[in-house]
Scaffold this active site. Structure first.
Site, PDB file in Angstrom:
ATOM      1  N   GLU A 159     -45.870  -5.510 103.447  1.00  0.00           N
ATOM      2  CA  GLU A 159     -45.466  -4.320 102.708  1.00  0.00           C
ATOM      3  C   GLU A 159     -44.459  -4.739 101.654  1.00  0.00           C
ATOM      4  O   GLU A 159     -43.647  -5.635 101.886  1.00  0.00           O
ATOM      5  CB  GLU A 159     -44.862  -3.285 103.665  1.00  0.00           C
ATOM      6  CG  GLU A 159     -44.037  -2.182 103.036  1.00  0.00           C
ATOM      7  CD  GLU A 159     -44.840  -1.312 102.091  1.00  0.00           C
ATOM      8  OE1 GLU A 159     -44.300  -0.987 100.997  1.00  0.00           O
ATOM      9  OE2 GLU A 159     -45.986  -0.955 102.414  1.00  0.00           O
ATOM     10  N   ASN A 213     -47.634   2.947 110.530  1.00  0.00           N
ATOM     11  CA  ASN A 213     -48.566   3.999 110.906  1.00  0.00           C
ATOM     12  C   ASN A 213     -49.814   3.447 111.593  1.00  0.00           C
ATOM     13  O   ASN A 213     -50.288   3.999 112.588  1.00  0.00           O
ATOM     14  CB  ASN A 213     -48.962   4.789 109.662  1.00  0.00           C
ATOM     15  CG  ASN A 213     -49.790   6.023 109.967  1.00  0.00           C
ATOM     16  OD1 ASN A 213     -49.422   6.832 110.817  1.00  0.00           O
ATOM     17  ND2 ASN A 213     -50.917   6.176 109.288  1.00  0.00           N
ATOM     18  N   CYS A 234     -56.651   6.456  98.513  1.00  0.00           N
ATOM     19  CA  CYS A 234     -56.233   7.770  98.022  1.00  0.00           C
ATOM     20  C   CYS A 234     -56.720   8.013  96.598  1.00  0.00           C
ATOM     21  O   CYS A 234     -56.255   8.940  95.935  1.00  0.00           O
ATOM     22  CB  CYS A 234     -54.716   7.930  98.107  1.00  0.00           C
ATOM     23  SG  CYS A 234     -53.766   6.689  97.207  1.00  0.00           S
ATOM     24  N   CYS A 290     -53.896  32.451  99.451  1.00  0.00           N
ATOM     25  CA  CYS A 290     -52.569  32.535  98.848  1.00  0.00           C
ATOM     26  C   CYS A 290     -52.555  33.532  97.696  1.00  0.00           C
ATOM     27  O   CYS A 290     -53.421  33.489  96.814  1.00  0.00           O
ATOM     28  CB  CYS A 290     -52.140  31.153  98.348  1.00  0.00           C
ATOM     29  SG  CYS A 290     -50.508  31.145  97.573  1.00  0.00           S
ATOM     30  N   CYS A 292     -45.598  29.650 100.434  1.00  0.00           N
ATOM     31  CA  CYS A 292     -46.654  28.660 100.214  1.00  0.00           C
ATOM     32  C   CYS A 292     -47.454  28.531 101.502  1.00  0.00           C
ATOM     33  O   CYS A 292     -46.890  28.232 102.554  1.00  0.00           O
ATOM     34  CB  CYS A 292     -46.073  27.312  99.813  1.00  0.00           C
ATOM     35  SG  CYS A 292     -47.311  25.990  99.703  1.00  0.00           S
ATOM     36  N   PHE A 335     -50.206  -3.366 102.751  1.00  0.00           N
ATOM     37  CA  PHE A 335     -49.594  -2.086 102.384  1.00  0.00           C
ATOM     38  C   PHE A 335     -49.308  -1.310 103.675  1.00  0.00           C
ATOM     39  O   PHE A 335     -49.701  -0.160 103.839  1.00  0.00           O
ATOM     40  CB  PHE A 335     -50.489  -1.291 101.439  1.00  0.00           C
ATOM     41  CG  PHE A 335     -50.865  -2.034 100.187  1.00  0.00           C
ATOM     42  CD1 PHE A 335     -50.015  -2.062  99.091  1.00  0.00           C
ATOM     43  CD2 PHE A 335     -52.061  -2.715 100.108  1.00  0.00           C
ATOM     44  CE1 PHE A 335     -50.356  -2.755  97.934  1.00  0.00           C
ATOM     45  CE2 PHE A 335     -52.421  -3.402  98.954  1.00  0.00           C
ATOM     46  CZ  PHE A 335     -51.564  -3.433  97.866  1.00  0.00           C
ATOM     47  N   CYS A 387     -49.858  29.041  90.677  1.00  0.00           N
ATOM     48  CA  CYS A 387     -49.273  27.793  91.175  1.00  0.00           C
ATOM     49  C   CYS A 387     -50.246  26.644  90.967  1.00  0.00           C
ATOM     50  O   CYS A 387     -51.450  26.779  91.212  1.00  0.00           O
ATOM     51  CB  CYS A 387     -48.937  27.950  92.654  1.00  0.00           C
ATOM     52  SG  CYS A 387     -48.342  26.436  93.441  1.00  0.00           S
TER      53      CYS A 387
END
Length: 442
Positions: free
Chosen positions: A325, A309, A399, A79, A167, A304, A85
């Site tokens: 959830e 998914n 995560c 990029c 981007c 969760f 950025c």
């Protein structure tokens, strides 16, 4: 000389250091006179000339001025805006170097925070490295001094929107058209009243949600509609909170993505959470199902659970899937997706998993396997419930390595589980963001 004056002088000074490691934010770590210096866009093994930009008592943050010796795993960033950025931090590192960094961060967190070590390392889950990002929030700012509207991400370490032409990590239909978006907004009467655009790329359509602080005029609506038609975008407006999101015109075609390995089609709204990287998501779901070693008589508890998914793939192999959830809208979508995919063995519940009851009504009498995919804050509040369920195997998709490590500490050191495997998932290539998967057995 006062302390402030010394800091100002230090910010104008230069220094030379050898980079020995990468910090959790992917800045190179060097030392000068025993003081840590974090230098952006550097790699271990490199010697650099740097200039401090932030001076603290115990450390400095710095920009690289000159690269004296490059690491063998340094590559040329794809990029043109890398460094300006703030979206990416690792485009200068080879794919293997990025994965080693992320795996090292995971192993370090498990050891340092969780006091645990995985018995084996899972192979990293990887996918496309460019044009992968199907969800994003783009900043918008009308700046006459820069020629009009800016559309993109924030500058690195600053609140300003970077002046971007494109981007490379966004889906190409959006990433190559940032200037087209900006020029279109320039034509609107409310161009100064649009702070952001949400991008949601489905398999069938790309949706753009414009946050509007003022009501668009009839002429504005015509411009927006024409732009959507020209580039095949589904245009939505958001005048208030997320519940106010609505199609610009009429009724929009439902968005969906597929999981081909499980004959699943999952519908979602433009503001719903879906995993950023479609390819890595497919690999993650398949890996999680494989690690659970599902049997047709199994009862699986999924926490969760979002809009389904994992739920639909789980239901293809297990006898019963109980999902929980906290967001009622996502649970509504999960139930719709269960029906759309002919999964009568899914039971979807709404509950606040950060304040669960001691004996929640949704907890099955018998739990064989558990799948958990919590937000960044982790799942500390439900760890005792999971352990008490007696599940023989747990797959935890994370995560944030630190909260995974904290929760692993609870399962392993307090409740007698083994951490049999752990590894990273490269859901966000070129960034310092780390997603991982861990497998526990009783």
């Amino acid at each position: 000389m006062s302390r402030k004056a010394r800091k100002r002088a230090r910010r104008h000074a230069f220094g030379v250091t050898e980079i020995t490691d990468l910090a959790s934010n992917a800045r190179g770590v060097g030392h000068v006179d025993g003081k840590a210096v974090f230098v952006a866009d550097t790699l271990p093994g490199e010697q650099v000339l740097f200039q401090p930009v932030k001076v603290r008592r115990d450390y400095e943050e710095a920009d690289m001025v000159t690269l004296f010796s490059a690491a063998t795993n340094r590559v040329t960033p794809e990029c043109a805006h890398f460094g300006l950025c703030g979206g990416c931090a690792l485009q200068h590192a080879s794919p293997d170097a990025q994965l080693r960094f992320k795996q090292g961060q995971l192993v370090s967190a498990l050891s340092r925070v969780g006091h645990v070590q995985a018995e084996r390392e899972l192979a990293p889950l990887v996918g496309a490295r460019w044009g992968y990002r199907r969800r994003a929030r783009l900043g918008v700012k009308y700046v006459p001094k820069k020629g009009g509207t800016l559309v993109g991400f924030r500058e690195r370490g600053k609140p300003f929107i970077a002046e971007l032409s494109r981007c490379e990590v966004l889906v190409p239909s959006v990433g190559t058209r940032l200037r087209d978006l900006a020029h279109m907004i320039d034509r609107l009467t409310i161009r100064e009243r649009i702070p952001q655009i949400e991008v949601a790329a489905a398999d069938n359509r790309v949706a753009l949600v414009f946050r509007v602080l003022d009501e668009p005029s009839a002429a504005d609506r015509e411009v927006l509609a024409a732009f959507g038609t020209e580039y095949d975008f589904a245009i939505y407006l958001q005048p208030g909170n997320e519940r106010t999101i609505a199609p610009l015109e009429g009724t929009a075609e439902p968005l969906y993505y597929t999981l081909p390995d499980f004959d699943a089609r999952l519908y979602f709204l433009p503001n719903d959470f879906v995993q950023i990287h479609a390819g890595v998501n497919e690999a993650m779901v398949a890996a999680a199902i494989g690690h659970l070693d599902l049997q047709i008589e199994d009862t699986v508890l999924e926490l969760f659970a979002g809009l389904g998914n994992f739920s639909v793939p789980l239901a293809r192999s297990a006898g019963r899937v109980v999902t929980v959830e906290g967001e009622d809208g996502l649970v509504e979508r999960a139930r719709d997706n269960a029906r759309a995919n002919d999964c009568a063995n899914i039971e979807a519940h709404v509950d606040n998993l950060f304040e669960p009851a001691a004996a929640p009504a949704w907890m099955p009498e018998r739990v064989d396997k558990v799948l958990i995919d919590p937000p960044r804050s982790g799942a500390a509040e439900v760890m005792p419930l999971i352990a008490a369920s007696g599940a023989s195997r747990i797959v935890y998709c994370s995560c944030h390595p630190a909260t995974l490590a904290r929760d692993a500490d609870t399962l392993v050191n307090q409740h007698g589980y083994r951490l049999v495997a752990a590894g990273v998932m490269d859901m966000f290539p070129h960034t310092a963001h780390i997603e991982s998967m861990a497998v526990f057995e009783r």
